[in-house]
Design an enzyme around this catalytic site. Structure first.
Site, PDB file in Angstrom:
ATOM      1  N   THR A 142       0.834  -1.197   0.000  1.00  0.00           N
ATOM      2  CA  THR A 142       0.000   0.000   0.000  1.00  0.00           C
ATOM      3  C   THR A 142       0.870   1.248   0.000  1.00  0.00           C
ATOM      4  O   THR A 142       2.041   1.212   0.380  1.00  0.00           O
ATOM      5  CB  THR A 142      -0.905   0.045   1.241  1.00  0.00           C
ATOM      6  OG1 THR A 142      -0.070   0.158   2.405  1.00  0.00           O
ATOM      7  CG2 THR A 142      -1.756  -1.195   1.342  1.00  0.00           C
TER       8      THR A 142
ATOM      9  N   GLU B 138      -6.083  -3.118  -1.344  1.00  0.00           N
ATOM     10  CA  GLU B 138      -6.611  -4.261  -0.599  1.00  0.00           C
ATOM     11  C   GLU B 138      -7.795  -4.939  -1.293  1.00  0.00           C
ATOM     12  O   GLU B 138      -8.164  -6.061  -0.920  1.00  0.00           O
ATOM     13  CB  GLU B 138      -7.046  -3.815   0.802  1.00  0.00           C
ATOM     14  CG  GLU B 138      -5.896  -3.404   1.705  1.00  0.00           C
ATOM     15  CD  GLU B 138      -5.525  -1.928   1.608  1.00  0.00           C
ATOM     16  OE1 GLU B 138      -4.927  -1.391   2.552  1.00  0.00           O
ATOM     17  OE2 GLU B 138      -5.841  -1.304   0.563  1.00  0.00           O
TER      18      GLU B 138
ATOM     19  N   LYS C 234     -14.185  18.090  11.423  1.00  0.00           N
ATOM     20  CA  LYS C 234     -15.278  18.212  12.389  1.00  0.00           C
ATOM     21  C   LYS C 234     -15.222  19.607  12.978  1.00  0.00           C
ATOM     22  O   LYS C 234     -14.320  19.942  13.741  1.00  0.00           O
ATOM     23  CB  LYS C 234     -15.167  17.154  13.480  1.00  0.00           C
ATOM     24  CG  LYS C 234     -16.452  17.004  14.291  1.00  0.00           C
ATOM     25  CD  LYS C 234     -16.418  15.762  15.172  1.00  0.00           C
ATOM     26  CE  LYS C 234     -17.774  15.508  15.806  1.00  0.00           C
ATOM     27  NZ  LYS C 234     -17.781  14.288  16.629  1.00  0.00           N
TER      28      LYS C 234
ATOM     29  N   TRP D 166     -19.869  17.689  10.676  1.00  0.00           N
ATOM     30  CA  TRP D 166     -18.894  17.207   9.696  1.00  0.00           C
ATOM     31  C   TRP D 166     -18.889  18.079   8.442  1.00  0.00           C
ATOM     32  O   TRP D 166     -19.931  18.501   7.956  1.00  0.00           O
ATOM     33  CB  TRP D 166     -19.210  15.764   9.292  1.00  0.00           C
ATOM     34  CG  TRP D 166     -19.160  14.787  10.421  1.00  0.00           C
ATOM     35  CD1 TRP D 166     -20.225  14.157  10.998  1.00  0.00           C
ATOM     36  CD2 TRP D 166     -18.007  14.326  11.118  1.00  0.00           C
ATOM     37  NE1 TRP D 166     -19.804  13.334  12.014  1.00  0.00           N
ATOM     38  CE2 TRP D 166     -18.446  13.411  12.116  1.00  0.00           C
ATOM     39  CE3 TRP D 166     -16.638  14.594  11.015  1.00  0.00           C
ATOM     40  CZ2 TRP D 166     -17.571  12.770  12.977  1.00  0.00           C
ATOM     41  CZ3 TRP D 166     -15.765  13.949  11.882  1.00  0.00           C
ATOM     42  CH2 TRP D 166     -16.230  13.051  12.852  1.00  0.00           C
TER      43      TRP D 166
END
Length: 533
Positions: A171, A316, A421, A426
């Site tokens: 990754t 993944e 936040k 949000w």
């Protein structure tokens, strides 16, 4: 994968692999490429490669890289694609952690690999592709063509367990060491079937696939294997990934399908503003790796008739997990509304939304949570790295936050680590970025959360202006007004920075971690706080 190799070699032996070499190209038929894969397997066997051994590739997209894709897994070894854009410390780590015994390397990349060669503990031989100087790699460097020339075609592929490891890729995470993802023969074959299916890319031997997405990144989104399986011609750009050579390759070789990150297509769009280009052969462009701006999709459709479709996944997930195609029963005039979504979960992948307490959330298109997935080509663990925080009883925690509607369409609002936040509410950095990049003066935009004494956190907008556009006292107020007409007013940033370039990760994603660090260090010239008018 040996079955995949033999099918393409026998059934589609006349399909071709075209590799760009700058001003010209070289061509080889699938039949020839298959024979060269047999010779490569024999040569690697002579060098002592056995079942389960890792063979690394440090290569651009080219015919020889495809030969390794086919030969290494089919002989029972494990293909380890190495990201050529990794920092030296990361490159050293993934080679040593993967315990590569052999590395195939393009001659143009020898100087980069040579910088870390002394630190590599398990590498026994380097095999150099091309006529460039192998000397910097020392006495253990061999020539690829010489290795193949010493062998005969007709390698006897061994019978392998379909659950055996076939390939691995690390990754490109921006925190900690990269993590290894292992793909099996079964997962790769099933992923190839899914990618070529009618509900995804609808690939066939009538297609010519331009492989821009690197073969060192998540198996080039599975396109080399899927294309080989169905007999689609494969067009390899090599190291020539700038807009001008890509446009020339598209005009001359007439691909029908391609895939790349948004940055590549933004460069091509910008190139088209001052140069005539011909993209008429393209029936489909898959775009992913990061959120695709609506403005990019619309401009390609309106100016060039090119259909860009957003796809979503990660290393993944092999990486295909979702694709944004308008569902049946919806009128054509809604086409763009569906294409700008993250995508609809593809057959073979299970998906669920969970909240911070792990409770499963409804698919109502409104309730937001972290996306978790599982399936036959979704990893259930990292290679020699427990990382329990990434897995939940067989489900992969993707780190993406978003909603899912009743039809299975995902709308990612942010990465969990990038969500802002503010005052307990949000704010989606992705939505702010997409709206900013729709402004005619903005080339790129990245939004990150920064500390705020009143609201705890507020967005900082970092923008790159288009060439020829210069910042004035009115630039930021104009951008604030532009945003205020498109998002909730309290989302509009008070802090801004005009930068030369948004920093990118090794796979072309915006490196927001670096932007946050630059802000904390005082390295960004910040305008504001400015209250929107």
């Amino acid at each position: 994968i040996a079955a995949l190799l033999e099918h393409g070699q026998r059934i589609h032996g006349g399909s071709e692999v075209v590799t760009c070499e700058g001003e010209g190209v070289r061509r080889a038929r699938f039949g020839e490429v298959g024979e060269r894969a047999e010779r490569l397997a024999a040569g690697l066997s002579r060098l002592g490669v056995r079942a389960g051994d890792r063979v690394g590739t440090f290569c651009w997209n080219a015919q020889e890289h495809l030969e390794a894709y086919l030969a290494v897994p089919s002989m029972g070894a494990v293909l380890h694609t190495l990201n050529v854009r990794l920092f030296p410390e990361q490159l050293t780590y993934v080679i040593n952690h993967g315990e590569d015994r052999i590395i195939l390397v393009d001659d143009s990349l020898v100087p980069i690999l040579a910088r870390v060669a002394r630190e590599l503990r398990t590498v026994e031989h380097y095999v150099v592709i091309g006529s460039g100087d192998p000397a910097p790699l020392g006495l253990h460097a061999l020539r690829y063509d010489a290795l193949l020339a010493a062998e005969q075609p007709g390698y006897a592929w061994p019978a392998l367990d379909e659950q055996a490891a076939a390939a691995m890729c690390y990754t490109s995470g921006t925190t900690g060491n990269p993590k290894g993802v292992v793909y099996t023969h079964r997962s790769t074959f099933l992923h190839s079937l899914a990618a070529s299916s009618g509900s995804v890319f609808a690939l066939s031997d009538h297609d010519r696939i331009l492989l821009i997405v690197p073969m060192f990144h998540a198996n080039a989104w599975g396109l080399p294997y899927a294309g080989w399986l169905v007999g689609a011609d494969l067009l390899m750009p090599g190291r020539f990934l700038q807009a001008e050579p890509l446009c020339r390759l598209i005009a001359t070789e007439r691909p029908t399908m391609s895939g790349a990150v948004p940055t590549i297509w933004s460069d091509i769009l910008r190139h088209a503003e001052t140069h005539p280009i011909d993209l008429s052969s393209l029936r489909l462009v898959a775009c992913g790796g990061s959120a695709v701006p609506r403005s990019l999709i619309e401009r390609f459709q309106e100016r060039h008739g090119v259909r860009i479709v957003q796809a979503w996944g990660m290393t993944e997930t092999s990486p295909l997990a979702a694709i944004a195609v308008r569902p049946k029963g919806r009128p054509p005039e809604e086409e763009m509304e569906w294409r700008v979504k993250t995508g609809r979960v593809v057959p073979g992948v299970e998906l669920r939304l969970v909240d911070e307490a792990g409770r499963v959330l409804p698919w109502d298109g409104e309730t937001a949570g972290e996306i978790e997935v599982r399936g036959p080509w979704v990893t259930a663990a990292y290679y020699r790295d427990d990382a329990p925080e990434k897995f939940d009883q067989g489900w992969l925690r993707t780190g993406d936050v978003g909603t899912v509607d009743a039809r299975g369409f995902i709308q990612i609002t942010d990465r969990a680590k990038d969500v802002i936040k503010s005052g307990g509410e949000w704010i989606s950095s992705v939505e702010l970025e997409n709206q900013l990049m729709a402004h005619p003066d903005v080339l790129e935009a990245a939004v990150v959360g920064v500390p705020d004494p009143r609201w705890e956190e507020r967005p900082l907008a970092c923008v790159v202006l288009r060439p020829g556009v210069h910042a004035t006292d009115e630039t930021i107020p104009n951008l604030q007004a532009f945003l205020a007409a498109r998002v909730a007013r309290w989302w509009v940033p008070e802090r801004w920075s005009v930068i030369d370039e948004v920093p990118k990760t090794s796979v072309g994603k915006f490196d927001k971690k670096l932007l946050r660090a630059r802000y904390a260090e005082g390295a960004l010239r910040v305008i504001g706080p400015l209250t929107p008018a």
